[in-house]
Design a protein around this motif. Sequence first.
Motif, PDB file in Angstrom:
ATOM      1  N   MET A   7      73.635   5.847 -57.235  1.00  0.00           N
ATOM      2  CA  MET A   7      72.543   4.988 -58.020  1.00  0.00           C
ATOM      3  C   MET A   7      71.193   5.003 -57.605  1.00  0.00           C
ATOM      4  N   VAL A   8      70.288   5.209 -58.355  1.00  0.00           N
ATOM      5  CA  VAL A   8      68.954   5.203 -58.058  1.00  0.00           C
ATOM      6  C   VAL A   8      68.183   4.000 -58.534  1.00  0.00           C
ATOM      7  N   VAL A   9      67.588   3.194 -57.520  1.00  0.00           N
ATOM      8  CA  VAL A   9      66.956   1.866 -57.980  1.00  0.00           C
ATOM      9  C   VAL A   9      65.465   2.118 -57.660  1.00  0.00           C
ATOM     10  N   GLU A  10      64.678   2.337 -58.618  1.00  0.00           N
ATOM     11  CA  GLU A  10      63.342   2.900 -58.368  1.00  0.00           C
ATOM     12  C   GLU A  10      62.501   2.327 -59.789  1.00  0.00           C
ATOM     13  N   ASP A  11      61.516   1.783 -59.557  1.00  0.00           N
ATOM     14  CA  ASP A  11      60.579   1.273 -60.930  1.00  0.00           C
ATOM     15  C   ASP A  11      59.599   2.116 -61.077  1.00  0.00           C
ATOM     16  N   ASP A  12      59.201   3.214 -60.459  1.00  0.00           N
ATOM     17  CA  ASP A  12      58.416   4.244 -60.911  1.00  0.00           C
ATOM     18  C   ASP A  12      59.020   5.424 -61.512  1.00  0.00           C
ATOM     19  N   TYR A  80      67.343   2.629 -48.241  1.00  0.00           N
ATOM     20  CA  TYR A  80      66.146   2.187 -48.689  1.00  0.00           C
ATOM     21  C   TYR A  80      64.963   3.423 -48.599  1.00  0.00           C
ATOM     22  N   ILE A  81      64.159   3.493 -49.756  1.00  0.00           N
ATOM     23  CA  ILE A  81      63.103   4.621 -49.901  1.00  0.00           C
ATOM     24  C   ILE A  81      61.783   3.739 -50.199  1.00  0.00           C
ATOM     25  N   THR A  82      61.075   3.468 -49.426  1.00  0.00           N
ATOM     26  CA  THR A  82      59.825   2.531 -49.637  1.00  0.00           C
ATOM     27  C   THR A  82      58.603   2.962 -49.350  1.00  0.00           C
ATOM     28  N   GLY A  83      57.791   2.500 -50.104  1.00  0.00           N
ATOM     29  CA  GLY A  83      56.114   2.691 -49.695  1.00  0.00           C
ATOM     30  C   GLY A  83      55.513   1.643 -48.962  1.00  0.00           C
ATOM     31  N   LYS A 103      60.436   6.123 -45.378  1.00  0.00           N
ATOM     32  CA  LYS A 103      59.223   6.073 -45.923  1.00  0.00           C
ATOM     33  C   LYS A 103      58.758   6.968 -46.833  1.00  0.00           C
ATOM     34  N   LYS A 104      58.082   6.613 -47.927  1.00  0.00           N
ATOM     35  CA  LYS A 104      57.706   7.430 -49.114  1.00  0.00           C
ATOM     36  C   LYS A 104      56.212   7.978 -48.435  1.00  0.00           C
ATOM     37  N   PRO A 105      56.234   9.259 -48.536  1.00  0.00           N
ATOM     38  CA  PRO A 105      56.667  10.339 -49.249  1.00  0.00           C
ATOM     39  C   PRO A 105      57.925  10.798 -48.307  1.00  0.00           C
TER      40      PRO A 105
END
Length: 124
Positions: A7-12, A80-83, A103-105
């Motif tokens: 499941m991908v949870v990403e608002d972009d 978690y993948i976060t900026g 961390k993004k990218p």
Amino acid sequence: MVNFRVMVVEDDGIIALGLQYKLESWGYTVDPTVFSGEDAVEKSFQQKPDLILMDIGIKGELNGIEVAHQIKELNIPIIYITGLDDEIVTQKAMETVPYALLKKPVNNDVLKHTIQSALEELDK
């Protein structure tokens, strides 16, 4: 080989689509992609994916950390993948005991290896 559901949870939307494309090209099923914290909680309980890739700063009243707290009982590994580059946020995220915090990218090789490692632990 087991067909793992992620499941991908990403608002972009662009980032979400890119993650979905990468995951599918690596042989995973994206099930589902959601854009808000509330939807992430609901879909986690409904779909019970094998793994969740989740941004911390997402739309809605719940951020990724709060989502992780609410779905803890499901024992789904979270990456978690976060900026966000905030030490307090990072510390709070780590309290949810995620599999990893990237961390993004995110480098594709690092992401692929991290996902494979998390899912290999499930397959044991």
